[in-house]
Motif scaffolding. Structure first.
Motif, PDB file in Angstrom:
ATOM      1  N   GLN A 329       0.798  -1.212   0.000  1.00 41.81           N
ATOM      2  CA  GLN A 329       0.000   0.000   0.000  1.00 41.81           C
ATOM      3  C   GLN A 329       0.837   1.271   0.000  1.00 41.81           C
ATOM      4  OE1 GLN A 329      -3.737  -1.915   2.602  1.00 41.81           O
ATOM      5  NE2 GLN A 329      -2.519  -0.234   3.397  1.00 41.81           N
ATOM      6  N   ARG A 330       2.036   1.199   0.512  1.00 42.23           N
ATOM      7  CA  ARG A 330       2.872   2.398   0.584  1.00 42.23           C
ATOM      8  C   ARG A 330       3.530   2.656  -0.770  1.00 42.23           C
ATOM      9  NH1 ARG A 330       4.374   5.372   5.597  1.00 42.23           N
ATOM     10  NH2 ARG A 330       6.369   5.599   4.523  1.00 42.23           N
ATOM     11  N   PRO A 331       3.271   3.820  -1.381  1.00 44.44           N
ATOM     12  CA  PRO A 331       3.890   4.099  -2.683  1.00 44.44           C
ATOM     13  C   PRO A 331       5.411   4.141  -2.626  1.00 44.44           C
ATOM     14  CG  PRO A 331       2.039   5.571  -2.299  1.00 44.44           C
ATOM     15  CD  PRO A 331       2.291   4.849  -1.009  1.00 44.44           C
ATOM     16  N   ASP A 332       5.980   4.628  -1.512  1.00 44.56           N
ATOM     17  CA  ASP A 332       7.437   4.698  -1.450  1.00 44.56           C
ATOM     18  C   ASP A 332       8.059   3.311  -1.412  1.00 44.56           C
ATOM     19  OD1 ASP A 332       6.286   4.291   1.038  1.00 44.56           O
ATOM     20  OD2 ASP A 332       7.849   5.341   2.137  1.00 44.56           O
ATOM     21  N   VAL A 333       7.379   2.359  -0.742  1.00 43.28           N
ATOM     22  CA  VAL A 333       7.878   0.982  -0.725  1.00 43.28           C
ATOM     23  C   VAL A 333       7.744   0.354  -2.109  1.00 43.28           C
ATOM     24  CG1 VAL A 333       7.546  -1.314   0.264  1.00 43.28           C
ATOM     25  CG2 VAL A 333       7.390   0.702   1.727  1.00 43.28           C
ATOM     26  N   ARG A 334       6.634   0.621  -2.778  1.00 44.00           N
ATOM     27  CA  ARG A 334       6.454   0.081  -4.126  1.00 44.00           C
ATOM     28  C   ARG A 334       7.463   0.679  -5.100  1.00 44.00           C
ATOM     29  NH1 ARG A 334       1.421  -2.294  -4.931  1.00 44.00           N
ATOM     30  NH2 ARG A 334       2.305  -2.950  -6.929  1.00 44.00           N
ATOM     31  N   GLN A 335       7.799   1.954  -4.923  1.00 45.09           N
ATOM     32  CA  GLN A 335       8.845   2.559  -5.743  1.00 45.09           C
ATOM     33  C   GLN A 335      10.181   1.858  -5.517  1.00 45.09           C
ATOM     34  OE1 GLN A 335       7.800   6.909  -4.666  1.00 45.09           O
ATOM     35  NE2 GLN A 335       8.903   7.071  -6.592  1.00 45.09           N
ATOM     36  N   ALA A 336      10.504   1.583  -4.254  1.00 49.88           N
ATOM     37  CA  ALA A 336      11.752   0.891  -3.946  1.00 49.88           C
ATOM     38  C   ALA A 336      11.760  -0.519  -4.526  1.00 49.88           C
ATOM     39  CB  ALA A 336      11.963   0.841  -2.431  1.00 49.88           C
ATOM     40  N   GLU A 337      10.606  -1.175  -4.537  1.00 49.18           N
ATOM     41  CA  GLU A 337      10.509  -2.507  -5.128  1.00 49.18           C
ATOM     42  C   GLU A 337      10.764  -2.468  -6.632  1.00 49.18           C
ATOM     43  OE1 GLU A 337       6.974  -5.647  -6.170  1.00 49.18           O
ATOM     44  OE2 GLU A 337       6.884  -4.661  -4.213  1.00 49.18           O
ATOM     45  N   GLU A 338      10.163  -1.476  -7.310  1.00 51.25           N
ATOM     46  CA  GLU A 338      10.381  -1.362  -8.748  1.00 51.25           C
ATOM     47  C   GLU A 338      11.815  -0.948  -9.059  1.00 51.25           C
ATOM     48  OE1 GLU A 338       8.395  -2.436 -10.960  1.00 51.25           O
ATOM     49  OE2 GLU A 338       6.826  -2.895  -9.511  1.00 51.25           O
ATOM     50  N   ASN A 339      12.430  -0.182  -8.190  1.00 53.34           N
ATOM     51  CA  ASN A 339      13.846   0.143  -8.352  1.00 53.34           C
ATOM     52  C   ASN A 339      14.691  -1.128  -8.250  1.00 53.34           C
ATOM     53  OD1 ASN A 339      16.147   1.960  -8.506  1.00 53.34           O
ATOM     54  ND2 ASN A 339      16.474   1.493  -6.351  1.00 53.34           N
ATOM     55  N   LEU A 340      14.301  -2.038  -7.359  1.00 55.63           N
ATOM     56  CA  LEU A 340      14.987  -3.319  -7.231  1.00 55.63           C
ATOM     57  C   LEU A 340      14.787  -4.156  -8.493  1.00 55.63           C
ATOM     58  CD1 LEU A 340      16.586  -5.216  -5.341  1.00 55.63           C
ATOM     59  CD2 LEU A 340      14.389  -6.041  -4.474  1.00 55.63           C
ATOM     60  N   ARG A 341      13.574  -4.126  -9.047  1.00 62.99           N
ATOM     61  CA  ARG A 341      13.301  -4.858 -10.287  1.00 62.99           C
ATOM     62  C   ARG A 341      14.159  -4.310 -11.440  1.00 62.99           C
ATOM     63  NH1 ARG A 341       8.609  -7.526 -11.823  1.00 62.99           N
ATOM     64  NH2 ARG A 341       7.494  -6.555 -10.087  1.00 62.99           N
ATOM     65  N   ALA A 342      14.247  -2.990 -11.532  1.00 60.48           N
ATOM     66  CA  ALA A 342      15.059  -2.385 -12.583  1.00 60.48           C
ATOM     67  C   ALA A 342      16.530  -2.759 -12.424  1.00 60.48           C
ATOM     68  CB  ALA A 342      14.892  -0.870 -12.563  1.00 60.48           C
ATOM     69  N   ALA A 343      17.012  -2.782 -11.180  1.00 65.78           N
ATOM     70  CA  ALA A 343      18.409  -3.156 -10.939  1.00 65.78           C
ATOM     71  C   ALA A 343      18.660  -4.606 -11.319  1.00 65.78           C
ATOM     72  CB  ALA A 343      18.758  -2.914  -9.468  1.00 65.78           C
ATOM     73  N   SER A 344      17.665  -5.478 -11.085  1.00 61.74           N
ATOM     74  CA  SER A 344      17.797  -6.877 -11.483  1.00 61.74           C
ATOM     75  C   SER A 344      17.901  -6.998 -13.002  1.00 61.74           C
ATOM     76  CB  SER A 344      16.589  -7.669 -10.968  1.00 61.74           C
ATOM     77  OG  SER A 344      16.603  -8.995 -11.454  1.00 61.74           O
ATOM     78  N   ALA A 345      17.057  -6.234 -13.709  1.00 56.92           N
ATOM     79  CA  ALA A 345      17.103  -6.281 -15.173  1.00 56.92           C
ATOM     80  C   ALA A 345      18.420  -5.737 -15.707  1.00 56.92           C
ATOM     81  CB  ALA A 345      15.931  -5.491 -15.746  1.00 56.92           C
ATOM     82  N   GLN A 346      19.000  -4.765 -15.025  1.00 57.51           N
ATOM     83  CA  GLN A 346      20.268  -4.195 -15.478  1.00 57.51           C
ATOM     84  C   GLN A 346      21.393  -5.228 -15.433  1.00 57.51           C
ATOM     85  OE1 GLN A 346      21.073  -1.254 -16.856  1.00 57.51           O
ATOM     86  NE2 GLN A 346      18.890  -0.715 -16.896  1.00 57.51           N
ATOM     87  N   ILE A 347      21.285  -6.189 -14.529  1.00 57.00           N
ATOM     88  CA  ILE A 347      22.297  -7.263 -14.506  1.00 57.00           C
ATOM     89  C   ILE A 347      22.209  -8.057 -15.802  1.00 57.00           C
ATOM     90  CG2 ILE A 347      23.038  -9.366 -13.332  1.00 57.00           C
ATOM     91  CD1 ILE A 347      21.978  -8.191 -10.741  1.00 57.00           C
ATOM     92  N   GLY A 348      20.966  -8.414 -16.212  1.00 59.02           N
ATOM     93  CA  GLY A 348      20.792  -9.137 -17.459  1.00 59.02           C
ATOM     94  C   GLY A 348      21.303  -8.348 -18.652  1.00 59.02           C
TER      95      GLY A 348
END
Length: 517
Positions: A329-348
């Motif tokens: 529910q927290r937008p800031d936590v969801r932003q941090a989660e999507e930042n983690l997803r983007a960082a994972s994709a950057q490894i690929g």
């Protein structure tokens, strides 16, 4: 939350081989070169190198505070004194401010959500991010380009003539179509799209955060305005009391019942009370300017709504999301989660950049010496080509970029964990504040009533001659401070109630303007 655990790292903190999820047979085998057979197999398999992102699990906690809070205390005969009950597991409405039952507040917040420039900027940023995803999706398809050229040329007589006619001077007309395609063999484009989608989601949650912050700021500004109006009204009443007392003292001084010292003391007291009024009026004007700006207007076009504590109703039942729901529910936590997803994709992306790159191209067209012969028989030409490019030596740049991407993933994972901890802290702080606010309001009511009783008794004794003026002055000062403390205690309950809705996410998931993809 951190997939790069200590047991998956070498002594220097660098991930060992196998630290990230391996995507199967598309992984690098350690050699620098790939055969055409392996490229074909990878193309058919359609694998994407790099780790596949896994959503972090919600924290395994059962409450926000220890012990859990069920309700707050209440106070009678005062605005905002109602006891509040926390409804664990209940959902937060998308228009949580309506629970204050103030039409003026509802209208002002809705107007702000339509006209605030910061919110409009966040909406535009989301549109930019989404268009970036759509643009990158174009890499999945072949690129087709058409061209036409017309030239007047002369061939050197020392060389063989270019046209069959042997003419040294000739015109050349060339219409052609070029098709090129880069198969996404190792998932470079897929990981790029994944990263851009994560960035678009970050922009969406940034919009939700702006929405929540704006609505909460408007509500808090309205509450603060109501507080200032109450303080100004209380100060004006105190000035009236002091002015009346000063008149009585001056009359008694004229008759010789009191000395000049008592009159001077009361004049000083009245001046001190009057001196507190301009700062309060300045703050009220600034709050009006703030509300005008938040609602997208200029100070000279300030909102028509005016707020008083009596026009706001303190919500008695407060929905309290479960701890397992908070991270969603927290937008800031969801932003941090999507930042983690983007960082994972950057490894690929970094891994794919070290692997072979396959390109296919085709070119077809015609070439003629006269415009009318461009589509005549025998004028056509075509070319089919394919190529593979394998980085061999880049001075270690690609290797270090991959290591940097892995380190950025660790950074994003810790940032996500920090965002989760901050979210839980915000909720716990607000719950504790609401509990203490209720107790503080009850104590402020008792103090105000006691100070008023003391002031009334001191005034009666002074008028009857049983007490001196200093006792009345002290009682008046005590009552003045008690009134101001009570107003502040009232405002704290309203403000922290609004802060709780903000800390729990503000119910943005119920608004179609924030959830539409």
């Amino acid at each position: 939350m951190n997939p790069l655990s200590k047991r998956n790292s070498d002594g220097g903190g660098r991930p060992r081989q196998g630290s990230f999820p391996r995507p199967g047979r598309c992984d690098r085998k350690g050699g620098a070169f790939f055969s055409l057979t392996s490229v074909a197999v990878a193309l058919l398999a359609g694998c994407a190198v790099g780790p596949n992102f896994k959503k972090p699990a919600a924290p395994d906690v059962c409450g926000y505070t220890s012990p859990p809070l069920a309700s707050t205390s209440g106070a009678t005969n005062v605005a905002g004194g109602e006891a509040q009950r926390f409804l664990s597991g209940d959902d937060i409405p998308g228009e949580w401010w309506s629970l204050f039952h103030s039409k003026a507040l509802n209208d002002l917040i809705e107007r702000s959500l339509k006209a605030n420039p910061s919110l409009k900027a966040a909406q535009a940023a989301l549109a930019v991010a989404r268009e970036g995803v759509l643009a990158q999706n174009g890499a999945y398809y072949p690129s087709v380009a058409g061209g036409f050229s017309a030239a007047r040329q002369k061939t050197s007589s020392n060389l063989s003539p270019t046209p069959n006619s042997g003419a040294l001077y000739f015109n050349l007309y060339t219409p052609q179509v070029n098709v090129s395609y880069a198969p996404d063999v190792f998932g470079l484009n897929r990981r790029t799209v994944e990263s851009l989608k994560a960035q678009a989601e970050q922009a969406r949650f940034a919009l939700a955060a702006t929405h929540i912050t704006l609505s909460a700021n408007v509500a808090l500004a309205a509450i603060q305005e109501a507080s200032l109006r109450e303080q100004i009204a209380a100060t004006q009443k105190l000035m009236a009391i002091n002015t009346n007392l000063l008149g009585i003292l001056r009359n008694q001084f004229a008759k010789g019942y009191v000395g000049r010292m008592e009159v001077a003391a009361q004049e000083s007291q009245l001046a001190q009370v009057a001196a507190t009024l301009p700062p309060l009026r300045k703050q009220l004007a600034q709050q009006r300017d703030l509300l005008a700006a938040l609602s997208g207007g200029f100070p000279s076009q300030g909102p028509g709504e005016e707020f008083e504590l009596s026009s706001l109703q303190l919500p008695r039942e407060l929905p309290l999301s479960l701890p397992s729901q908070l991270v969603g529910q927290r937008p800031d936590v969801r932003q941090a989660e999507e930042n983690l997803r983007a960082a994972s994709a950057q490894i690929g992306i970094a891994v794919a950049n070290r692997l072979p790159n396959l390109t296919l191209s085709a070119d077809a067209g015609t070439m003629a010496l006269a415009a009318g012969q461009m589509f005549a028989g025998g004028a056509g030409f075509w070319t089919l080509a394919g190529g593979v490019t394998q980085p061999i030596f880049q001075g270690g740049a690609l290797l270090h970029k991959e290591r940097a991407a892995k380190a950025a993933y660790v950074e994003a994972a810790e940032q996500y964990r920090g965002a989760v901890l901050t979210a839980f802290q915000n909720v716990a702080d607000t719950l504790n504040a609401l509990e203490q606010d209720a107790d503080a309001l009850g104590a402020a009511v008792v103090a105000r009533d006691a100070a008023r009783t003391t002031l009334d008794l001191a005034r009666q004794q002074w008028q009857s001659g049983y007490a001196n003026y200093l006792a009345l002055l002290n009682a008046e000062q005590t009552y003045q401070q008690a009134v101001i403390n009570l107003v502040q205690a009232q405002v704290n309950r309203y403000a922290d109630t609004a802060a709780l809705f903000q800390a729990l996410g503000g119910g943005w998931w119920h608004r179609t303007d924030l959830t539409a993809n």
